[in-house]
Design a protein around this motif. Structure first.
Motif, PDB file in Angstrom:
ATOM      1  N   THR A 100      42.450 -64.375   8.608  1.00 26.39           N
ATOM      2  CA  THR A 100      43.068 -65.394   9.464  1.00 26.39           C
ATOM      3  C   THR A 100      44.219 -64.829  10.277  1.00 26.39           C
ATOM      4  OG1 THR A 100      44.570 -66.074   7.696  1.00 26.39           O
ATOM      5  CG2 THR A 100      42.468 -67.238   7.850  1.00 26.39           C
ATOM      6  N   THR A 101      44.603 -63.573   9.991  1.00 21.22           N
ATOM      7  CA  THR A 101      45.668 -62.928  10.767  1.00 21.22           C
ATOM      8  C   THR A 101      45.125 -61.820  11.667  1.00 21.22           C
ATOM      9  OG1 THR A 101      46.126 -61.386   8.955  1.00 21.22           O
ATOM     10  CG2 THR A 101      47.390 -63.435   9.001  1.00 21.22           C
ATOM     11  N   ASP A 102      43.815 -61.689  11.757  1.00 11.97           N
ATOM     12  CA  ASP A 102      43.211 -60.672  12.625  1.00 11.97           C
ATOM     13  C   ASP A 102      43.716 -60.863  14.048  1.00 11.97           C
ATOM     14  OD1 ASP A 102      41.187 -59.717  14.635  1.00 11.97           O
ATOM     15  OD2 ASP A 102      40.225 -58.938  12.825  1.00 11.97           O
ATOM     16  N   ARG A 106      42.903 -63.890  16.773  1.00 10.81           N
ATOM     17  CA  ARG A 106      44.029 -64.710  17.230  1.00 10.81           C
ATOM     18  C   ARG A 106      44.169 -64.669  18.748  1.00 10.81           C
ATOM     19  NH1 ARG A 106      48.110 -62.003  14.987  1.00 10.81           N
ATOM     20  NH2 ARG A 106      48.535 -60.869  16.909  1.00 10.81           N
ATOM     21  N   TYR A 156      34.657 -70.579  17.003  1.00 11.55           N
ATOM     22  CA  TYR A 156      35.525 -71.181  15.983  1.00 11.55           C
ATOM     23  C   TYR A 156      35.037 -72.523  15.464  1.00 11.55           C
ATOM     24  CZ  TYR A 156      38.632 -67.629  17.905  1.00 11.55           C
ATOM     25  OH  TYR A 156      39.157 -66.430  18.343  1.00 11.55           O
ATOM     26  N   PRO A 542      43.050 -69.054  13.631  1.00  5.40           N
ATOM     27  CA  PRO A 542      44.202 -68.197  13.311  1.00  5.40           C
ATOM     28  C   PRO A 542      45.273 -68.943  12.519  1.00  5.40           C
ATOM     29  CG  PRO A 542      43.526 -67.882  15.580  1.00  5.40           C
ATOM     30  CD  PRO A 542      42.736 -69.050  15.063  1.00  5.40           C
ATOM     31  N   GLN A 543      45.868 -68.260  11.573  1.00  2.00           N
ATOM     32  CA  GLN A 543      46.889 -68.889  10.746  1.00  2.00           C
ATOM     33  C   GLN A 543      48.075 -69.350  11.580  1.00  2.00           C
ATOM     34  OE1 GLN A 543      46.465 -69.607   7.469  1.00  2.00           O
ATOM     35  NE2 GLN A 543      48.333 -70.820   7.747  1.00  2.00           N
ATOM     36  N   THR A 544      48.381 -68.628  12.655  1.00  4.91           N
ATOM     37  CA  THR A 544      49.493 -69.046  13.513  1.00  4.91           C
ATOM     38  C   THR A 544      49.232 -70.409  14.130  1.00  4.91           C
ATOM     39  OG1 THR A 544      48.451 -67.712  15.249  1.00  4.91           O
ATOM     40  CG2 THR A 544      50.316 -66.734  14.076  1.00  4.91           C
TER      41      THR A 544
END
Length: 562
Positions: A100-102, A106, A156, A542-544
């Protein structure tokens, strides 16, 4: 001043907007900056940002990474133990261990969301504009919003829907998202022009996007299904929209396959929709240098312009060519596989080439590579002043005895990650016009072209039981490449053959992941990849973005499996 949507602030907060070497001649206009502009200038200022992030999206480490390195076509190992490590993101991409931080996942998400925001800004600005171009630009903005939404859905599994910039977007998934995208494309289709323009949305481009949407609608409507239901209604629509493009007579096959991907392809009549990368628009196409060796220098004018030892094709993908053509070398059997430009490959005595005539080979590159020989930053020349051409070694890697000899086997082992491993792909021309010689490429990046239209129609026919019609369409594509001989016609057709044929025609064009999922191949096993989890069919949000929306409870929910 126009406001960006609240959900789109996630992107503003978290995006790495554009790399420092990207230059875009773009001005995003609002009420304060538009004073004194003519209506025409204001209209153009509203539509330009709608397209502006496409070159960044289609960079080699953005959409390409997601659509190709996650598949059986491309693999990017940790080269020589020193290059392309990048904290394991390309290994994770190929093996379906997505994080999730790729950063690539992102960046693509953020740039798609930013592009949606720019579409909404234009959609709200253009109705009040009195210039005659404004209605067409408004249709383009809505159509591009639908296209960016399609990309979000495909990658997504969700889309964001809104018209008012100050509203919070509604999130749609599955069949609801498909219907929304379809309705938007249908709404703008009558308002768009018929004139082919690579970098702008046209009526034919919308037809092609509708065909692609209907072809994949069964996947998007039930993304984790064990088997997709390709109903007749969707397949009929694929055929209908492909027929519209084909019967228009506007588009023509390119007899030379690699002309489609040349610097001057802005006038190529096979291309329906593309990312405009011409030099005067500060093109940013790095696809040509991504796969080449660091000791391949394609431009006599630029002794600093070389490859980067990026991805090779997998042995699995190469074997599909071997299996198709048996004892015949695929380079001899199929023009799409390879084009020899340097005669030293077939005549060892051709070691001197005039600079103006020096062009590296194209397609899938195998074995010992020949090219310009560089010593102390300068290319060697023959006594008559021509460029000296000879066998290449990994001098730039401080391995002068290691030949640039591309091998079939490539994997994540120490031996399989060495610099020469993997056959390489040089599909797009290494630009001869760029001021940098390396970082900028002027070939338009293909989004839709005529061959794909025929292949989509063939697939729709085949899924309806019309194998003969599908065979005829595929053979039309094969017969079109006449510049260097002919490609033999196929005599039978089934889904596996059609899938293979899409790989032959469309390799390296960022459709492979979508194709693999639709054909039920994405959970398969290939070089270094054994994961068979269907939840990996779509990437994590994405986690962000999840963190940025956390003030709205249960608003942006992570995809299952992440």
């Amino acid at each position: 001043m126009f406001k960006y949507s609240k959900i789109l602030m996630i992107a503003v907060t978290t995006a790495t907007v554009l790399s420092g070497c990207t230059k875009l001649n773009e001005v995003v206009l609002d009420e304060s900056s538009a004073t004194g502009l003519t209506p025409k200038q204001a209209a153009e200022g509203a539509i330009a940002p709608v397209y502006a992030l496409l070159p960044s999206l289609f960079q080699h480490t953005r959409y390409f990474a997601l659509q190709e390195i996650s598949t059986d076509e491309a693999i990017l190992p940790y080269r020589g133990g020193t290059d392309w490590g990048d904290n394991g993101i390309y290994i994770g991409m190929h093996t379906h261990n997505f994080s999730t931080t790729d950063p690539n996942i992102r960046n693509v998400f953020n740039e798609l969301v930013q592009s949606l925001s720019r579409c909404i800004t234009a959609i709200n600005a253009l109705p009040a504009n009195t210039d005659p171009s404004a209605p067409a630009y408004l249709a383009e903005a809505r159509g591009m919003r639908a296209y960016y939404s399609w990309m979000l859905l495909d990658l997504y599994g969700l889309i964001f829907v809104k018209d008012n910039p100050s509203d919070i977007s509604t999130i749609l998934r599955g069949a609801e998202a498909v219907e929304y995208i379809k309705s938007e494309l249908l709404a703008v289709e009558p308002l768009l022009g018929n004139t082919p323009t690579h970098g702008r949305l046209s009526k034919a481009a919308v037809w092609g996007l509708l065909a692609r949407l209907h072809l994949n609608a069964p996947v998007y409507s039930d993304i984790y299904a064990n088997q997709f239901n390709f109903g007749a209604a969707d397949m009929d629509k694929v055929i209908e929209y492909c027929d519209k493009i084909i019967s228009s007579g506007t588009y023509q096959f390119s007899p030379e396959y690699f002309d489609i991907f040349d610097d001057d392809n802005n006038t190529n009549k096979e291309i329906i929709f593309a990312v405009d990368q011409r030099a005067e628009l500060n093109g940013h196409n790095r696809l040509a240098y991504f796969s080449l060796s660091g000791d391949q220098f394609p431009l006599p004018e630029f002794p600093g312009a070389n490859g980067t030892d990026g991805p090779g094709i997998t042995s699995d993908f190469y074997e599909t060519w071997e299996n198709a053509y048996g004892p015949v070398d695929p380079a001899a059997a199929d023009q799409r596989f390879y084009k020899e430009n340097l005669t030293i490959y077939s005549n060892a005595n051709d070691t001197c080439v005039p600079a103006a005539n020096f062009h590296i080979n194209r397609g899938i590159l195998r074995g010992q590579q020949y090219g310009l020989i560089r010593r102390n930053g300068v290319f060697l020349r023959c006594p008559n002043g021509d460029m000296k051409v000879g066998p290449l070694f990994h001098d730039t890697r401080n391995r002068p005895t290691l030949a640039v000899n591309f091998t079939k086997e490539i994997d994540f082992s120490t031996e399989g990650s060495n610099y020469p491993t993997g056959y390489r792909v040089e599909k797009y021309e290494f630009s001869r016009k760029s001021v940098s010689g390396r970082n900028f490429g002027e070939a338009n990046i293909v989004i839709l072209r005529l061959a794909d239209i025929y292949l989509m129609r063939a697939e729709a026919k085949l899924r309806k039981g019309d194998a003969a019609g599908a065979l005829a369409d595929v053979n039309i594509v094969r017969a079109a490449r006449t510049a260097r001989g002919t490609i033999p016609a196929l005599t039978e057709m089934n889904l596996d053959i059609l899938y293979r044929e899409r790989g032959f025609e469309l390799y390296w064009e960022m459709v492979r992941r979508t194709d693999m999922i639709r054909f039920g191949k994405y959970e398969g096993t290939w070089t270094e990849k054994t994961d068979n989890n269907p939840q990996k069919r779509i990437f994590p949000i994405p986690q962000t973005a999840i963190d940025g929306a956390s003030n709205i409870p249960n608003y942006l929910v992570q995809n299952p499996g992440y």
